[in-house]
Design a protein around this motif. Structure first.
Motif, PDB file in Angstrom:
ATOM      1  N   ILE A   1       0.879  -1.237   0.102  1.00 59.60           N
ATOM      2  CA  ILE A   1       0.153   0.098  -0.041  1.00 59.60           C
ATOM      3  C   ILE A   1       1.063   1.241   0.065  1.00 59.60           C
ATOM      4  CG2 ILE A   1      -1.986   0.969   1.054  1.00 59.60           C
ATOM      5  CD1 ILE A   1      -2.384  -1.569   2.905  1.00 59.60           C
ATOM      6  N   ASP A   2       1.092   1.832  -1.158  1.00 56.47           N
ATOM      7  CA  ASP A   2       2.078   2.972  -1.119  1.00 56.47           C
ATOM      8  C   ASP A   2       1.083   4.469  -0.819  1.00 56.47           C
ATOM      9  OD1 ASP A   2       0.511   2.874  -3.527  1.00 56.47           O
ATOM     10  OD2 ASP A   2       2.220   2.704  -4.718  1.00 56.47           O
ATOM     11  N   ASN A   3      -0.218   4.447  -0.756  1.00 54.22           N
ATOM     12  CA  ASN A   3      -0.835   5.507  -0.516  1.00 54.22           C
ATOM     13  C   ASN A   3      -0.736   5.573   1.126  1.00 54.22           C
ATOM     14  OD1 ASN A   3      -3.491   7.118   0.235  1.00 54.22           O
ATOM     15  ND2 ASN A   3      -3.109   7.466  -1.896  1.00 54.22           N
ATOM     16  N   LEU A   4      -0.604   6.802   1.677  1.00 58.77           N
ATOM     17  CA  LEU A   4      -0.464   6.894   3.308  1.00 58.77           C
ATOM     18  C   LEU A   4      -1.748   6.817   3.859  1.00 58.77           C
ATOM     19  CD1 LEU A   4       2.510   7.590   2.336  1.00 58.77           C
ATOM     20  CD2 LEU A   4       2.572   9.594   3.934  1.00 58.77           C
ATOM     21  N   GLN A   5      -2.627   7.347   3.043  1.00 57.82           N
ATOM     22  CA  GLN A   5      -4.050   7.502   3.778  1.00 57.82           C
ATOM     23  C   GLN A   5      -4.747   6.271   3.882  1.00 57.82           C
ATOM     24  OE1 GLN A   5      -2.770  10.197   2.141  1.00 57.82           O
ATOM     25  NE2 GLN A   5      -2.930  11.720   3.790  1.00 57.82           N
ATOM     26  N   THR A   6      -4.308   5.514   2.561  1.00 55.56           N
ATOM     27  CA  THR A   6      -5.105   3.958   2.611  1.00 55.56           C
ATOM     28  C   THR A   6      -4.658   3.091   3.560  1.00 55.56           C
ATOM     29  OG1 THR A   6      -5.337   4.565   0.182  1.00 55.56           O
ATOM     30  CG2 THR A   6      -5.724   2.222   0.986  1.00 55.56           C
ATOM     31  N   GLU A   7      -3.348   3.654   3.527  1.00 59.15           N
ATOM     32  CA  GLU A   7      -2.551   2.284   4.815  1.00 59.15           C
ATOM     33  C   GLU A   7      -3.297   2.826   6.042  1.00 59.15           C
ATOM     34  OE1 GLU A   7       1.604   2.938   5.877  1.00 59.15           O
ATOM     35  OE2 GLU A   7       1.662   0.751   5.575  1.00 59.15           O
ATOM     36  N   ASP A   8      -3.256   4.290   6.218  1.00 54.89           N
ATOM     37  CA  ASP A   8      -3.627   4.408   7.855  1.00 54.89           C
ATOM     38  C   ASP A   8      -5.092   4.159   7.985  1.00 54.89           C
ATOM     39  OD1 ASP A   8      -3.526   6.115  10.261  1.00 54.89           O
ATOM     40  OD2 ASP A   8      -4.846   7.487   9.373  1.00 54.89           O
ATOM     41  N   ARG A   9      -5.959   3.819   6.943  1.00 54.25           N
ATOM     42  CA  ARG A   9      -7.430   3.532   7.354  1.00 54.25           C
ATOM     43  C   ARG A   9      -7.418   1.973   7.399  1.00 54.25           C
ATOM     44  NH1 ARG A   9      -8.649   7.454   3.151  1.00 54.25           N
ATOM     45  NH2 ARG A   9      -8.350   6.277   1.589  1.00 54.25           N
ATOM     46  N   ALA A  10      -6.526   1.248   6.611  1.00 47.56           N
ATOM     47  CA  ALA A  10      -6.538  -0.109   6.955  1.00 47.56           C
ATOM     48  C   ALA A  10      -5.929  -0.431   8.248  1.00 47.56           C
ATOM     49  CB  ALA A  10      -5.506  -0.660   5.746  1.00 47.56           C
ATOM     50  N   PHE A  11      -5.171   0.262   8.670  1.00 47.29           N
ATOM     51  CA  PHE A  11      -4.585  -0.175  10.016  1.00 47.29           C
ATOM     52  C   PHE A  11      -5.609   0.122  11.018  1.00 47.29           C
ATOM     53  CE2 PHE A  11      -2.880   0.797  14.188  1.00 47.29           C
ATOM     54  CZ  PHE A  11      -1.941  -0.130  14.426  1.00 47.29           C
ATOM     55  N   ARG A  12      -6.436   1.375  10.908  1.00 46.03           N
ATOM     56  CA  ARG A  12      -7.568   1.618  11.917  1.00 46.03           C
ATOM     57  C   ARG A  12      -8.634   0.662  11.673  1.00 46.03           C
ATOM     58  NH1 ARG A  12      -8.402   7.210   9.504  1.00 46.03           N
ATOM     59  NH2 ARG A  12     -10.251   7.531  11.098  1.00 46.03           N
ATOM     60  N   SER A  13      -8.841   0.064  10.562  1.00 47.07           N
ATOM     61  CA  SER A  13      -9.934  -1.048  10.553  1.00 47.07           C
ATOM     62  C   SER A  13      -9.475  -2.397  10.883  1.00 47.07           C
ATOM     63  CB  SER A  13     -10.615  -0.919   9.109  1.00 47.07           C
ATOM     64  OG  SER A  13      -9.770  -1.332   8.219  1.00 47.07           O
ATOM     65  N   ARG A  14      -8.236  -2.364  11.439  1.00 44.96           N
ATOM     66  CA  ARG A  14      -7.742  -3.685  11.885  1.00 44.96           C
ATOM     67  C   ARG A  14      -7.125  -4.538  10.739  1.00 44.96           C
ATOM     68  NH1 ARG A  14     -11.838  -2.603  14.468  1.00 44.96           N
ATOM     69  NH2 ARG A  14     -13.187  -4.286  13.855  1.00 44.96           N
ATOM     70  N   LEU A  15      -6.868  -4.108   9.669  1.00 44.32           N
ATOM     71  CA  LEU A  15      -6.398  -5.116   8.513  1.00 44.32           C
ATOM     72  C   LEU A  15      -5.126  -5.289   8.545  1.00 44.32           C
ATOM     73  CD1 LEU A  15      -8.743  -3.771   5.710  1.00 44.32           C
ATOM     74  CD2 LEU A  15      -9.127  -5.900   6.881  1.00 44.32           C
ATOM     75  N   LEU A  16      -4.243  -4.322   9.316  1.00 50.96           N
ATOM     76  CA  LEU A  16      -2.846  -4.477   9.349  1.00 50.96           C
ATOM     77  C   LEU A  16      -2.325  -4.353  10.885  1.00 50.96           C
ATOM     78  CD1 LEU A  16      -1.992  -1.647   7.005  1.00 50.96           C
ATOM     79  CD2 LEU A  16      -1.787  -4.052   6.409  1.00 50.96           C
ATOM     80  N   HIS A  17      -1.212  -5.129  11.121  1.00 50.35           N
ATOM     81  CA  HIS A  17      -0.654  -5.200  12.412  1.00 50.35           C
ATOM     82  C   HIS A  17       0.509  -4.180  12.529  1.00 50.35           C
ATOM     83  CE1 HIS A  17      -2.050  -9.270  12.538  1.00 50.35           C
ATOM     84  NE2 HIS A  17      -2.564  -8.955  13.704  1.00 50.35           N
ATOM     85  N   ILE A  18       1.073  -3.900  11.569  1.00 54.69           N
ATOM     86  CA  ILE A  18       2.135  -2.797  11.314  1.00 54.69           C
ATOM     87  C   ILE A  18       2.066  -2.043   9.975  1.00 54.69           C
ATOM     88  CG2 ILE A  18       3.643  -4.606  10.643  1.00 54.69           C
ATOM     89  CD1 ILE A  18       5.964  -3.073  12.300  1.00 54.69           C
ATOM     90  N   THR A  19       2.365  -0.844  10.213  1.00 50.85           N
ATOM     91  CA  THR A  19       2.353   0.120   8.888  1.00 50.85           C
ATOM     92  C   THR A  19       3.644   0.307   8.428  1.00 50.85           C
ATOM     93  OG1 THR A  19       2.317   1.984  10.021  1.00 50.85           O
ATOM     94  CG2 THR A  19      -0.024   0.948   9.825  1.00 50.85           C
ATOM     95  N   ASN A  20       3.823   0.673   6.809  1.00 50.59           N
ATOM     96  CA  ASN A  20       5.077   1.111   6.703  1.00 50.59           C
ATOM     97  C   ASN A  20       5.402   2.563   7.129  1.00 50.59           C
ATOM     98  OD1 ASN A  20       7.326   0.965   4.746  1.00 50.59           O
ATOM     99  ND2 ASN A  20       6.304   2.265   3.759  1.00 50.59           N
ATOM    100  N   THR A  21       4.377   3.389   7.451  1.00 49.33           N
ATOM    101  CA  THR A  21       4.754   4.799   7.631  1.00 49.33           C
ATOM    102  C   THR A  21       3.551   5.371   8.163  1.00 49.33           C
ATOM    103  OG1 THR A  21       5.702   6.979   7.151  1.00 49.33           O
ATOM    104  CG2 THR A  21       4.400   5.722   5.267  1.00 49.33           C
ATOM    105  N   ILE A  22       3.571   6.710   8.378  1.00 51.75           N
ATOM    106  CA  ILE A  22       2.065   7.540   9.062  1.00 51.75           C
ATOM    107  C   ILE A  22       2.150   8.579   8.062  1.00 51.75           C
ATOM    108  CG2 ILE A  22       0.993   8.274  10.850  1.00 51.75           C
ATOM    109  CD1 ILE A  22       3.260   7.149  12.742  1.00 51.75           C
ATOM    110  N   PRO A  23       0.849   9.098   7.793  1.00 50.48           N
ATOM    111  CA  PRO A  23       0.858  10.468   7.238  1.00 50.48           C
ATOM    112  C   PRO A  23       1.396  11.248   8.033  1.00 50.48           C
ATOM    113  CG  PRO A  23      -1.242   9.125   7.132  1.00 50.48           C
ATOM    114  CD  PRO A  23      -0.232   8.233   7.774  1.00 50.48           C
ATOM    115  N   LEU A  24       2.001  12.266   7.587  1.00 51.15           N
ATOM    116  CA  LEU A  24       2.522  13.557   8.527  1.00 51.15           C
ATOM    117  C   LEU A  24       1.346  14.019   9.417  1.00 51.15           C
ATOM    118  CD1 LEU A  24       5.410  14.534   8.633  1.00 51.15           C
ATOM    119  CD2 LEU A  24       4.813  16.263   7.001  1.00 51.15           C
ATOM    120  N   HIS A  25       0.471  14.379   8.993  1.00 52.73           N
ATOM    121  CA  HIS A  25      -0.692  15.063   9.814  1.00 52.73           C
ATOM    122  C   HIS A  25      -1.441  14.097  10.814  1.00 52.73           C
ATOM    123  CE1 HIS A  25      -3.358  13.074   6.582  1.00 52.73           C
ATOM    124  NE2 HIS A  25      -4.231  13.332   7.493  1.00 52.73           N
TER     125      HIS A  25
END
Lengths: 541, 305
Positions: free
Chosen positions: A254-278
């Motif tokens: 997932i190279d889109n930061l917002q998509t990855e953040d949403r995926a983590f929040r919906s418990r689809l990921l245990h660890i993310t690659n990064t975090i959106p700055l804001h």
């Protein structure tokens, strides 16, 4: 009319029922099946350790393959892996590795010293065109072989004394040689698997596909659906299989930061690659237990084109560096655990204490500018800051632009280019100031400093110093670690004094990690030792 | 009709040739190359990589080789993702984008036609103004706003639907709605306009005078003529849905061709860009043809031409 309205109401009812029905068919929660769900950034381009070059590839390959040594995840000190022991000669030039007798490939074939010889010959083969072949240049004659000047691989400093013993001869004492062994460039490959699908030096063959890929690491490739998911599962033939607690890992590209953040929040990921700055501030306040902001061995800096006025004058370069308030950038703009740069080489090399040679001093900056013939910035041509498309790069460039305008009265402008155009502009020195970064492959200062040797591809500033080149050459031949560090320090001080680059900040490793993920050890290289991780379902999230 | 189709097919070949040629040279004119990276490779390594992809040959020779390959449906290897050929990538990605596009279109048609018909039947009522107001909102709200909004409500707050992926039917609901919403709004407005015009015509009055049921008047006589603007719009709309799915594919992490296309352009993956452009060109031309044929089927006057 009644019919049409009835028909439409029926359709809406059907759609609602369908939506509610299928919502029950969604994927299982990530905690199920003991599978680790990882946000892995950009899509993996290849799984051939001798062809790839990116961080996302490294993450996957380090679960599939294992080098002679591994790194302790906390200290990064080399620990036994495919080799269970080794001896080093007193001059630091000869290594003798003993391959673990229980080590084997995922197809059951024994792992032999010859596999490493074959792998290193492959990555150094000129026709393969490996981007990371230079990492093996510390081997005797490796560079000559890779550049095609030497045809006989037997003259390169590696050979198998017997099935379990690998003898290595180096060009120079290389203190980080053992630490490098967990980099994918040094991984062994299985000869029959490669040659079943092509020649030793052929890139892009089918040997890396699921079902074809033979590996020797803690996990094996189960499935690879590009841009969707890459799944690895525990390798039952791994020599240390008993200590691997995960059933497998699913890497989500997932190279889109917002998509990855949403995926983590919906418990689809245990660890993310990064975090959106804001989002950093929000997580810091509301979910500090999942927020990780760790020091990272990377340096963010501005390159100056020293072949163009006004930066052909070292006084101007220095003045521009002194006019940047790095504390403000880190504390007010980035706010993600980054550190203001005090040097070019970030802290992290245990043998190389970081120096403090970069300051913010407006009065001195103005004095240097006046000395260079530009009092109060009068007569200075407009300065264009080049950056590649990214919100963070733009924000930093705007801040630096304001600082230079305010402190030096310079007409600073911004120029945004897409990634490849930006690289092309830097490679052809078609810029004035360009944002840049360097992430260390190994925790050794030379990894940063060698970028600015004369005529090295990564220099991209036009700067050249025979004195600097000589210092690095002496350091690479120096067997004594302290003397070597002193030479490297001299080189870095020279670099920062001449100022072809302006260090801005040291990176942080920003990511979200679910509380049930255990066994994680932070380190400055961002290295994750997958075999140590496990999911503790009792943790909750 | 057969001649009409044949003539349109004959136009395809030179159009495709021009598209292939322009794309081939245009992508190579863009600054930067496929093998430029932050950690710069040595000239020797770069030369080897370029030789592997025959990029050391003269450009015209590369072009001739490429055209020769196309005749055999061989698009060449991907420069940035060397483990598969461009044809394999396209075959993997295109069905997903088509599926997404079709769901988006189905949603747009179901909602757009329904809303348009209701609004036209309740002309100038609150229902009409409300529906058309919503349609205007649908046109104005871009996918990159609507997508995250839907994810927030149905994914994160209520946990009803998954926020990313393309595996189960549940995964496909939010992306299809996001992609189809703007088109639904257009279709609603067009249907309403077309229906209002048709319902005021003499043959409708005649049908009503003959005592036909209102539902039959609307659905059998009114709709067939009233949706002609929608059918004409369907060709470009379907092409737009298929080729414009990049944003939706990014928001919902869908492995479709839209993402691949944009990424390949950023990565200067010459063969992948050319392959994707060619596929899109065939799709757009094919869908426009289908739309023309549908119009001809609906309107005897077009058939007669």
């Amino acid at each position: 009319m009644k019919l049409s309205i009835r028909f439409i109401s029926m359709c809406i009812t059907c759609i609602t029922v369908l939506a509610l029905t299928v919502s029950g068919c969604s994927s299982p929660a990530p905690g199920d099946l003991n599978l680790l769900q990882v946000g892995n950034g950009a899509e993996v381009q290849e799984l051939d350790p001798h062809v790839v070059s990116g961080v996302s590839e490294h993450r996957v390959l380090s679960s599939l393959f294992e080098g002679l040594t591994d790194s302790d995840a906390a200290t990064l000190a080399p620990v036994p892996a495919a080799a269970d022991r080794w001896e080093v000669s007193e001059d630091g030039l000869h290594y003798s590795f003993h391959i673990r007798e229980t080590a084997q490939w995922s197809n059951g074939a024994p792992l032999a010293a010859e596999d490493f010889v074959y792998a290193w010959q492959r990555i150094l083969s000129p026709r393969l065109g490996s981007e990371y072949a230079y990492m093996l240049y510390c081997l005797k004659n490796a560079r000559a072989y890779n550049e095609g000047k030497l045809k006989d691989f037997n003259q390169v400093g590696v050979r198998a004394a017997d099935a379990q013993t690998l003898l290595v001869e180096l060009e120079n004492p290389t203190p980080y040689f053992l630490s490098m062994q967990n980099h994918f460039a040094w991984y062994p490959v299985h000869r029959p698997a490669i040659e079943k699908h092509g020649a030793i030096d052929e890139r892009g063959t089918a040997w890396t596909r699921a079902g074809n890929l033979i590996c020797n690491g803690p996990f094996l490739l189960a499935d690879w659906r590009p841009n969707e998911i890459l799944s690895v599962r525990a390798n039952p033939r791994y020599w240390d299989a008993a200590s691997v607690r995960l059933a497998g890992i699913d890497y989500h590209p997932i190279d889109n930061l917002q998509t990855e953040d949403r995926a983590f929040r919906s418990r689809l990921l245990h660890i993310t690659n990064t975090i959106p700055l804001h989002r950093v501030a929000w997580y810091r306040e509301h979910r500090p237990e999942i927020l990780n902001l760790l020091p990272y061995y990377g340096s963010y800096f501005y390159r100056l084109n020293v072949t163009r006025p006004p930066f052909d004058n070292p006084l101007v370069r220095k003045a521009f560096s002194l006019a940047i308030n790095r504390e403000e950038i880190v504390n007010n703009v980035l706010k993600g655990g980054e550190l203001p740069a005090t040097s070019f080489v970030p802290p992290g090399d245990p043998n190389y204490p970081s120096i403090d040679a970069v300051q913010f001093d407006v009065d001195r900056a103005r004095a240097l500018l006046a000395e260079a013939g530009y009092p109060e910035g009068r007569g200075l041509p407009p300065v264009e800051i080049l950056y590649n498309s990214s919100e963070a790069h733009r924000t930093i460039a705007e801040t630096v632009q304001r600082m230079w305008q305010e402190h030096l009265h310079v007409d600073a402008r911004l120029l945004n280019q897409d990634w490849k155009t930006y690289l092309s502009s830097m490679n052809t020195l078609d810029y004035t100031v360009a944002r840049s970064s360097w992430i260390g492959d190994v925790a050794d200062a030379v990894n940063f400093l060698e970028c600015f040797q004369t005529d090295v591809g990564n220099n991209r500033t036009g700067w050249s110093s025979p004195e600097y080149d000589a210092l690095l050459a002496r350091a690479s031949a120096e067997p004594d670690r302290e003397k070597r560090a002193a030479l490297l320090r001299q080189a870095e001080i020279l670099l920062l004094d001449e100022c072809p680059i302006i260090p801005v900040y040291f990176y942080s490793w920003k990511f979200l990690k679910a509380v049930e993920l255990k066994g994680f050890q932070p380190n400055i290289l961002g290295y994750i030792r997958w075999k140590d991780l496990y999911l503790d379902s009792g943790g909750g999230k | 009709m057969g001649l009409f189709i044949l003539k349109r097919f004959a136009e395809f070949v030179p159009t495709l040739f021009v598209i292939v040629t322009v794309t081939f040279f245009l992508v190579r004119l863009a600054p930067g190359g496929p093998f430029d990276s932050e950690k710069r490779v040595s000239p020797e390594v770069l030369a080897q990589i370029e030789a592997h992809y025959n990029m050391d040959r003269p450009l015209l020779r590369q072009y001739a080789d490429y055209l020769g390959g196309l005749l055999r449906l061989d698009f060449g290897p991907s420069f940035r993702k060397p483990s598969r050929t461009v044809r394999e990538w396209l075959f993997m990605r295109l069905p997903i984008s088509i599926e997404l596009g079709l769901y988006g279109l189905a949603f747009a048609l179901a909602l757009g036609l329904g809303a348009g018909i209701i609004a036209s039947l309740r002309h100038n009522s609150l229902l009409d103004h409300g529906t058309m107001g919503l349609a205007m909102l649908g046109i104005c709200v871009p996918a990159f706003v609507l997508g995250p909004l839907l994810v927030l409500v149905f994914g994160l707050w209520t946990d009803w639907l998954p926020v990313m992926g393309w595996t189960t039917p549940a995964h496909k609901i939010l992306p299809s709605i996001t992609l189809g919403a703007a088109y639904a709004a257009y279709i609603a407005r067009m249907t309403r306009g077309g229906m209002l015009e048709t319902l005021s015509q003499d043959f409708i009055r005649t049908a009503r005078a003959k005592g036909l049921r209102e539902s039959r008047v609307v659905l059998r006589h009114g709709l067939r003529s009233g949706i002609q603007p929608v059918v004409a719009f369907l060709g470009p709309a379907a092409a737009g849905l298929l080729t414009g799915s990049f944003v939706v594919e990014t928001i919902f992490h869908i492995p479709g061709l839209g993402r691949e296309f944009v990424e390949s352009a950023f990565n200067r993956d010459y063969t992948m860009i050319s392959g994707a452009v060619l596929v899109y060109a065939v799709l757009v031309m094919g869908l426009n043809l289908v739309s023309d044929l549908a119009l001809a089927w609906l309107d005897p006057r077009i058939r007669a031409r």
